[in-house]
Design an enzyme around this catalytic site. Structure first.
Site, PDB file in Angstrom:
ATOM      1  N   ASP A  68      37.082  34.746  37.110  1.00  0.00           N
ATOM      2  CA  ASP A  68      35.736  35.175  36.746  1.00  0.00           C
ATOM      3  C   ASP A  68      35.763  36.004  35.471  1.00  0.00           C
ATOM      4  OD1 ASP A  68      33.010  35.382  36.833  1.00  0.00           O
ATOM      5  OD2 ASP A  68      32.953  36.945  38.367  1.00  0.00           O
ATOM      6  N   TYR A  69      36.585  35.589  34.522  1.00  0.00           N
ATOM      7  CA  TYR A  69      36.630  36.229  33.207  1.00  0.00           C
ATOM      8  C   TYR A  69      35.727  35.486  32.229  1.00  0.00           C
ATOM      9  CZ  TYR A  69      40.722  39.156  34.391  1.00  0.00           C
ATOM     10  OH  TYR A  69      41.572  40.093  34.927  1.00  0.00           O
TER      11      TYR A  69
END
Length: 875
Positions: A557-558
């Protein structure tokens, strides 16, 4: 009794630490807790037996603990405190007369202070002296400063934006968050005082989604301040008095909280038209006030809550003195939200078939020409959390007919797959160019693989006609979508704020991921290309100019959270059109915005391997020369309020998978550091284009993620019936459990500091200063103003006066910093969380104002509010 009580505490504490220490040792951790537990238990037993040697043994225990702490963390007060504070406090209690005098055999005279008690006193004094010395050390800071001559450069301004105005989210389309105003300086900033306060009357409550947040950056254009609330209400204020001029309520039809992940509005976008600007052959003639030109109907009805219920619809706030209530605008906006579209049950409840058919919301073409009233020559574009884009008069707040139809509204659900109220919305202000308005959208994270599309669309700035669409799973098809067709489901989206370079004709979009975030085994070629990247599109056609990926095959979830800042740098004596963009993982990428090539070096580095079954990891990840990535965690970095919860965190550290940055998510559980809260998030950074200085707020908070195999596509795994389905990942092989890496006391397991402010020389990439930022006053059970460095969300601004401002920390303060040194030079208390980016402008009275939003942030737990506060120097 005193002797028995204290001795029993020592024995019990020793047993707990020894038992936990054995557990830690079996996991490969430190043996010290076993030794410490044994020493404490023996000391307690000796003291229970009235043996004074127990005091001497405890003195040795203090010195041994002190040596161990210094060996692990050095003279770092907040790291030493949990290691030694409890041991030291107990040592002081052992030195009190009731304990010392009890050190005698029964029937013998009371004991005095002998060699063992004196040794204990010396050990306590030594430990206290080390503690006091450590309090004045700053082992985590970089205490540099920019040269004085760097700060006195010429103050050039943007030719198309008056210096006293803030006309876009980042002040201009370049997204620098820089103002050329210089009244407020490091020397006089301490004199700032409240000029006015305004309350919107709209606060989150128990009926709203958890992530209901005030994140708006106020605009100030043409002597009016514009704000929006989390519920997309737009309010116009007088910049000098704060008096309300008008209010526009879009009458949101809020779907159930089980499908709505975010409720926020980061801002509105301003557009100023003039007859010369209007397209040739497509004139927009001015007509008498109150008259609208003929337009075709809008794009159809936006979906309301399931079953046609207007769940969560809000009553308009009571008008304040002097306000103009735009009832016509509210009614017109409400007309497009009266009919529900069928809902695919799998996304909402996880009960029905994953491919349940849903009728398409068709797009209706607006007319070829449109008329604008004088009031609508200056307009605001308003994104809403129920999937609309509305245009209203910046002068009156009335809807401007003609944009998309009579109701001045574009239905962003048009041609969407998987129409589900609450699963798609626009939280960020769109980009407005000379000819088009470009809007992305947020798609709920980790609910289902059958999510709506993350399509990016451009509409004619006057008529609302669809000019192009960029579907990241179908990137070549930029011509307007045909009737009856839908965009690709679950395509990577752009939920944050974009930037625009009118000279190059490029719009720069921070890109997200498809769901789920933590599993990528089923992603296609185009998803792999565009996810977690900076995407440059040609603003007139939507064609790809270049793409730069910041994370390969992102399973952490970057996604790209921040608006890029456009600035012209001088590198090695030559001018370079640059783009500066921060990332969740902590890298600051500095790219040539014409080509996408790195301006400052970027290298590919090897990263941990071994994803879950069905997935894979990229062998390398890019790392920028400008980076705020934290050092990898070690067991010694584990923290707590006491030895006991610190021991818990050490055990958890070894139980979870962690091999440094980019350790893949696992079914065992993985530490993700930095977590998806991000080193940087949507608040971005501020860039001074004259001094070539970047100012930012890096934040460090570890998360833990565990993937749980799903038995089928639709059963709930991590939530209960009636709860939101977030992190269920319906349709994927794994659900996810995620959260901060916390101790049982709800404190971070990694030691502070957790937040800083930092200054970077953009010509060299050097971090000149990095200073601990923020207190735990509003995070601790007792309001203690300890300067530990706390997390924050929201962005900074910088000014020509050499001051940076920031309100996003999780304590309730707005702060001013000397841009040259990073030192805090002013702070003011806020009535609620200030997790938004401030702005500054010049009032008609000739004073420079700083305006701050204090409304709280639902997901961080800061206090809710509805205050807009302006500060200025005394008259």
């Amino acid at each position: 009794m005193y002797r028995i009580l204290i001795s029993a505490v020592l024995v019990l504490l020793g047993i707990v630490l020894a038992a936990g220490g054995v557990w830690l040792a079996t996991l490969g951790g430190s043996l010290f807790y076993v030794l410490l537990g044994v020493l404490l238990a023996f000391s307690g037993a000796l003291l229970m037996a009235r043996r004074a040697i127990g005091l001497g043994l405890y003195a040795a225990t203090i010195l041994l603990t002190l040596a161990w702490g210094l060996w692990e963390v050095g003279f770092d007060w907040w790291a030493l405190a949990p290691r030694g504070s409890l041991v030291l406090v107990l040592g002081v209690l052992l030195l009190l007369p009731p304990m010392v005098r009890a050190m005698h055999a029964p029937g013998r005279p009371r004991a005095g202070y002998g060699v063992h008690s004196i040794a204990l006193a010396a050990a306590v004094a030594a430990a206290a002296a080390v503690g006091v010395y450590s309090m004045f050390q700053e082992p985590h800071e970089i205490s540099g400063a920019f040269p004085e001559d760097r700060m006195s450069v010429d103050n050039s301004v943007d030719a198309d934006v008056p210096p006293g105005e803030w006309v876009a989210y980042g002040r201009t389309s370049h997204g620098r968050r820089y103002s050329p105003l210089d009244q407020i300086t490091p020397e006089n900033v301490a004199d700032l005082e409240v000029a006015w306060t305004y309350q919107t009357g709209e606060l989150r409550d128990e009926n709203d989604p958890e992530e209901t947040t005030y994140e708006v950056t106020p605009l100030m254009v043409d002597d009016t301040v514009y704000i929006c609330t989390p519920f997309s209400t737009v309010i116009a204020l007088d910049p000098v008095t704060g008096q309300e001029k008008w209010r526009f309520d879009p009458q949101l039809r809020q779907p159930p909280t089980q499908t709505t992940q975010h409720m926020t509005c980061r801002g509105v976008s301003y557009h100023e038209a003039s007859p010369e600007d209007l397209p040739a052959g497509n004139p927009a003639a001015a007509v008498p006030a109150g008259t609208a030109g003929a337009t075709a109907p809008g794009e159809g009805e936006a979906p309301a809550a399931p079953g046609g219920q207007e769940a969560g619809a809000r009553e308009p706030a009571a008008p304040q003195a002097g306000q103009q209530q735009t009832g016509t605008a509210a009614e017109s906006a409400a007309e497009v939200t009266t009919q529900a579209a069928p809902v695919p049950e799998n996304i909402v409840t996880g009960q029905a078939e994953p491919n349940a058919p849903v009728p398409i919301v068709e797009r209706e073409e607006p007319p070829a020409t449109v008329t604008l009233s004088p009031e609508c020559m200056n307009r605001l574009f308003v994104p809403t959390s129920d999937g609309r884009l509305i245009t209203i008069s910046a002068q009156t707040g009335e809807v401007c007919p003609g944009f998309g139809g009579e109701d001045g509204t574009i239905n962003l659900w048009a041609n969407m797959p998987n129409v589900t109220p609450g699963s798609f919305y626009s939280t960020s202000p769109p980009v407005v160019t000379e000819t088009v308005v470009i809007v992305g959208g947020a798609v709920n994270d980790n609910s289902a693989t059958t999510s709506p599309s993350g399509v990016i669309r451009a509409y004619d700035v006057y008529t609302g006609a669809l000019v192009w669409n960029f579907d990241s799973k179908n990137p070549e098809a930029t011509e307007p979508i045909a009737p009856g067709e839908t965009y690709s489901q679950n395509a990577p989206n752009s939920w944050s704020v974009a930037s625009y370079d009118p000279e190059l004709g490029l719009v720069y979009l921070p890109m997200g991921n498809e769901s789920p975030d933590q599993f990528g085994g089923n992603r296609g070629e185009n998803t792999e290309r565009f996810s977690s990247s900076i995407l440059a599109l040609r603003a007139d056609s939507g064609e790809v100019a270049w793409v730069f990926q910041t994370v390969h095959h992102d399973i952490w979830d970057y996604d790209m959270p921040a608006q890029p800042s456009l600035v012209d740098l001088t590198i090695d004596g030559r001018p370079v059109p640059a783009l500066v963009v921060p990332t969740k993982q902590g890298d600051i990428f500095v790219l040539n915005r014409a080509t996408g090539e790195p301006v400052l070096p970027v290298e590919e580095q090897r990263v941990p391997q071994g994803a879950v079954e069905g997935d894979f990891t990229a062998p390398t990840q890019p790392r920028s020369a400008v980076s705020f990535r934290p050092e990898p965690l070690t067991e010694a970095d584990m923290w707590g309020a006491t030895l006991i919860d610190q021991l818990y965190c050490r055990i958890r550290f070894h139980q979870l998978r962690y091999e440094g940055a980019f350790t893949p998510p696992s079914t065992q559980g993985t530490i993700v550091y930095p977590g998806n809260f991000g080193t940087f998030n949507w608040g971005a950074v501020a860039v001074d284009p004259n001094r070539d200085i970047m100012f930012g707020m890096p934040v460090y908070l570890a998360f833990e993620v565990r993937l749980i195999p799903r038995q089928d596509e639709l059963s709930r795994v991590v939530t209960e019936e009636g709860e939101p389905v977030f992190n269920e990942n319906l349709g994927a092989p794994y659900a996810a459990e995620m959260g901060p890496f916390y101790s049982p006391l709800n404190l971070p397991c990694q030691q502070p500091p957790w937040g800083y402010v930092a200054g970077v020389d953009l010509t060299t990439g050097e971090t000149v200063y990095k200073r601990v930022n923020g207190t735990v006053r509003d995070l601790a059970p007792i309001p203690l103003p300890f300067e530990m460095g706390v997390p924050g969300i929201g962005g900074p601004i910088v000014t020509a006066g050499g001051v940076a401002f920031l309100s996003g920390t999780l304590d309730y303060y707005v702060r001013g910093y000397d841009l040259r040194t990073g030192e805090e030079v002013w702070r003011a208390r806020l009535p609620a969380g200030g997790q938004a980016t401030p702005s500054t402008y010049l009032g008609s009275d000739g004073r420079q104002y700083l305006v701050v939003v204090a409304g709280g942030h639902g997901s961080t737990g800061t206090k809710a509010g509805d205050s807009i506060i302006a500060y200025a120097l005394p008259k």
